[in-house]
Scaffold this motif. Structure first.
Motif, PDB file in Angstrom:
ATOM      1  N   GLU A 155       0.826  -1.205   0.000  1.00  0.00           N
ATOM      2  CA  GLU A 155       0.000   0.000   0.000  1.00  0.00           C
ATOM      3  C   GLU A 155       0.866   1.263   0.000  1.00  0.00           C
ATOM      4  O   GLU A 155       0.587   2.228  -0.723  1.00  0.00           O
ATOM      5  CB  GLU A 155      -0.931  -0.002   1.220  1.00  0.00           C
ATOM      6  CG  GLU A 155      -2.011  -1.072   1.161  1.00  0.00           C
ATOM      7  CD  GLU A 155      -2.861  -1.086   2.426  1.00  0.00           C
ATOM      8  OE1 GLU A 155      -2.556  -0.276   3.333  1.00  0.00           O
ATOM      9  OE2 GLU A 155      -3.805  -1.884   2.493  1.00  0.00           O
ATOM     10  N   GLU A 156       1.905   1.219   0.816  1.00  0.00           N
ATOM     11  CA  GLU A 156       2.804   2.369   0.837  1.00  0.00           C
ATOM     12  C   GLU A 156       3.490   2.549  -0.505  1.00  0.00           C
ATOM     13  O   GLU A 156       3.661   3.691  -0.989  1.00  0.00           O
ATOM     14  CB  GLU A 156       3.840   2.187   1.948  1.00  0.00           C
ATOM     15  CG  GLU A 156       4.766   3.372   2.139  1.00  0.00           C
ATOM     16  CD  GLU A 156       5.724   3.178   3.289  1.00  0.00           C
ATOM     17  OE1 GLU A 156       6.637   4.008   3.442  1.00  0.00           O
ATOM     18  OE2 GLU A 156       5.566   2.181   4.034  1.00  0.00           O
ATOM     19  N   ASN A 157       3.862   1.421  -1.118  1.00  0.00           N
ATOM     20  CA  ASN A 157       4.496   1.490  -2.427  1.00  0.00           C
ATOM     21  C   ASN A 157       3.532   2.036  -3.476  1.00  0.00           C
ATOM     22  O   ASN A 157       3.923   2.841  -4.342  1.00  0.00           O
ATOM     23  CB  ASN A 157       4.978   0.092  -2.828  1.00  0.00           C
ATOM     24  CG  ASN A 157       5.810   0.119  -4.091  1.00  0.00           C
ATOM     25  OD1 ASN A 157       6.522   1.074  -4.345  1.00  0.00           O
ATOM     26  ND2 ASN A 157       5.712  -0.933  -4.879  1.00  0.00           N
ATOM     27  N   CYS A 158       2.246   1.605  -3.392  1.00  0.00           N
ATOM     28  CA  CYS A 158       1.250   2.113  -4.323  1.00  0.00           C
ATOM     29  C   CYS A 158       1.068   3.624  -4.149  1.00  0.00           C
ATOM     30  O   CYS A 158       0.980   4.369  -5.132  1.00  0.00           O
ATOM     31  CB  CYS A 158      -0.077   1.375  -4.100  1.00  0.00           C
ATOM     32  SG  CYS A 158      -1.380   1.864  -5.250  1.00  0.00           S
ATOM     33  N   GLY A 159       1.008   4.059  -2.879  1.00  0.00           N
ATOM     34  CA  GLY A 159       0.899   5.492  -2.623  1.00  0.00           C
ATOM     35  C   GLY A 159       2.102   6.258  -3.138  1.00  0.00           C
ATOM     36  O   GLY A 159       1.970   7.350  -3.718  1.00  0.00           O
ATOM     37  N   LYS A 161       3.987   5.311  -5.624  1.00  0.00           N
ATOM     38  CA  LYS A 161       3.908   5.329  -7.081  1.00  0.00           C
ATOM     39  C   LYS A 161       2.957   6.420  -7.566  1.00  0.00           C
ATOM     40  O   LYS A 161       3.245   7.127  -8.529  1.00  0.00           O
ATOM     41  CB  LYS A 161       3.438   3.970  -7.599  1.00  0.00           C
ATOM     42  CG  LYS A 161       4.510   2.898  -7.563  1.00  0.00           C
ATOM     43  CD  LYS A 161       4.008   1.604  -8.162  1.00  0.00           C
ATOM     44  CE  LYS A 161       5.093   0.544  -8.172  1.00  0.00           C
ATOM     45  NZ  LYS A 161       4.620  -0.744  -8.765  1.00  0.00           N
ATOM     46  N   GLN A 162       1.804   6.546  -6.888  1.00  0.00           N
ATOM     47  CA  GLN A 162       0.867   7.606  -7.264  1.00  0.00           C
ATOM     48  C   GLN A 162       1.494   8.984  -7.060  1.00  0.00           C
ATOM     49  O   GLN A 162       1.348   9.876  -7.901  1.00  0.00           O
ATOM     50  CB  GLN A 162      -0.415   7.473  -6.442  1.00  0.00           C
ATOM     51  CG  GLN A 162      -1.237   6.226  -6.768  1.00  0.00           C
ATOM     52  CD  GLN A 162      -2.464   6.100  -5.893  1.00  0.00           C
ATOM     53  OE1 GLN A 162      -2.677   6.901  -4.976  1.00  0.00           O
ATOM     54  NE2 GLN A 162      -3.283   5.088  -6.166  1.00  0.00           N
ATOM     55  N   GLU A 163       2.169   9.134  -5.930  1.00  0.00           N
ATOM     56  CA  GLU A 163       2.840  10.406  -5.671  1.00  0.00           C
ATOM     57  C   GLU A 163       3.926  10.665  -6.711  1.00  0.00           C
ATOM     58  O   GLU A 163       4.104  11.792  -7.185  1.00  0.00           O
ATOM     59  CB  GLU A 163       3.440  10.393  -4.261  1.00  0.00           C
ATOM     60  CG  GLU A 163       4.103  11.694  -3.847  1.00  0.00           C
ATOM     61  CD  GLU A 163       3.112  12.823  -3.621  1.00  0.00           C
ATOM     62  OE1 GLU A 163       3.553  13.975  -3.524  1.00  0.00           O
ATOM     63  OE2 GLU A 163       1.901  12.540  -3.539  1.00  0.00           O
ATOM     64  N   HIS A 164       4.619   9.584  -7.066  1.00  0.00           N
ATOM     65  CA  HIS A 164       5.655   9.707  -8.081  1.00  0.00           C
ATOM     66  C   HIS A 164       5.060  10.114  -9.415  1.00  0.00           C
ATOM     67  O   HIS A 164       5.599  10.983 -10.130  1.00  0.00           O
ATOM     68  CB  HIS A 164       6.399   8.374  -8.199  1.00  0.00           C
ATOM     69  CG  HIS A 164       7.511   8.393  -9.200  1.00  0.00           C
ATOM     70  ND1 HIS A 164       7.397   7.807 -10.439  1.00  0.00           N
ATOM     71  CD2 HIS A 164       8.754   8.940  -9.156  1.00  0.00           C
ATOM     72  CE1 HIS A 164       8.521   7.980 -11.121  1.00  0.00           C
ATOM     73  NE2 HIS A 164       9.361   8.656 -10.367  1.00  0.00           N
TER      74      HIS A 164
END
Length: 293
Positions: A155-159, A161-164
């Motif tokens: 989930e943190e990685n997905c967040g 990625k979205q932020e990225h």
């Protein structure tokens, strides 16, 4: 209380899978307990803090460094020395079990050199089945914890990625804005530069015209000076045929006598000088002739 369960390979019996559980209170340097099982039988052992300190002293390393190596060997936590990953820890560390299952030792391979990290005396577990159940339960709990941690990291990685992606989108927008601004500024700069160039050319033309005018005046002045000099030299060499324009001063004999200058009265500025002279000259011969008589 901390503990881990992992599968190990025994060098003396590589075909049989063994499971090793390690439990400790503070850290491995304060002492720990071991439990080894092959699924049917189980053995337990304990290492005290004094034994850990003794092993570190015999190896000639500090207690902290020895505990780090011991943690990597028994629990496979983190990376081994030399930057080895967890999948290659079995190449860096190995376990040796005596045939009677009474002695377990663990070694480390460093630059083709085997270093004995220590050993523990084993004894059969009182209830192997209960020990196996505990190890299975601990393994399942550990697996559940790892799954939760993995989900959290996903989930943190997905967040991230979205932020990225958002940051990249904003960055591209800023890049486009920057290019547009640079284009506008460049156009303005070219316009101002051309105006300045035209102004400079105009000033240069004006300076050139003024320079030409000044040079022409200078040439005319030099020509005039040369003509005047030639005329003056001509006047000095050729006598002038014109009468002098200076004022004529009339000097009479009376004025000269007043200033003490002797005047020859045979010459006079009187209008009747010539007739009087003639009369004197006519009387003089007659007088002389009478005296002779």
């Amino acid at each position: 209380m901390s503990g881990t369960v992992r599968q190990i390979t025994i060098t003396t019996d590589p075909s049989t899978p063994y499971f090793l559980r390690v439990d400790w209170a503070e850290d491995l340097g304060a002492g720990f307990t071991l439990a080894l099982t092959d699924g049917s039988s189980a053995w337990i052992g304990e290492v005290s803090e004094d034994e850990v300190t003794k092993e570190a002293s015999e190896l000639g390393v500090t207690r902290e460094n020895y505990v780090k190596d011991l943690l990597l060997a028994l629990t496979r936590s983190g990376k081994g020395r030399g930057g080895r990953r967890r999948g290659s820890d079995k190449k860096a560390y190995s376990f040796h079990l005596t045939p009677d299952h009474c002695h377990l030792s663990y070694q480390k391979f460093c630059d083709d050199i085997t270093v004995d990290l220590g050993s523990v005396e084993l004894q059969p577990a009182p209830d192997p089945l209960e020990l196996n159940r505990e190890m299975i339960g601990q393994s399942l709990k550990r697996s559940t914890d790892l799954q939760s941690e993995n989900c959290r990291l996903l989930e943190e990685n997905c967040g991230l990625k979205q932020e990225h992606h958002r940051i990249l989108t904003e960055l591209e927008k800023h890049v486009q804005d920057k290019k547009m601004m640079e284009k506008k500024l460049y156009s303005r700069f070219v316009l101002v530069l051309n105006e300045k160039k035209a102004k400079i050319r105009g000033l240069q033309d004006t300076v050139h015209q003024l320079q030409q005018t000044a040079d022409k005046r200078h040439s005319d002045d030099e020509a005039t000076v040369d003509e005047d000099g030639s005329q003056n030299r001509g006047e000095e060499t050729v006598p002038s045929s014109h009468p002098s324009q200076e004022q004529t001063i009339l000097i009479t004999g009376r004025n000269l006598v007043c200033h003490g200058v002797t005047v020859d009265h045979t010459f006079s500025d009187n209008e009747d000088v010539q007739p009087r002279r003639k009369r004197r000259l006519l009387r003089a011969p007659s007088t002389e002739s009478s005296e002779q008589e």
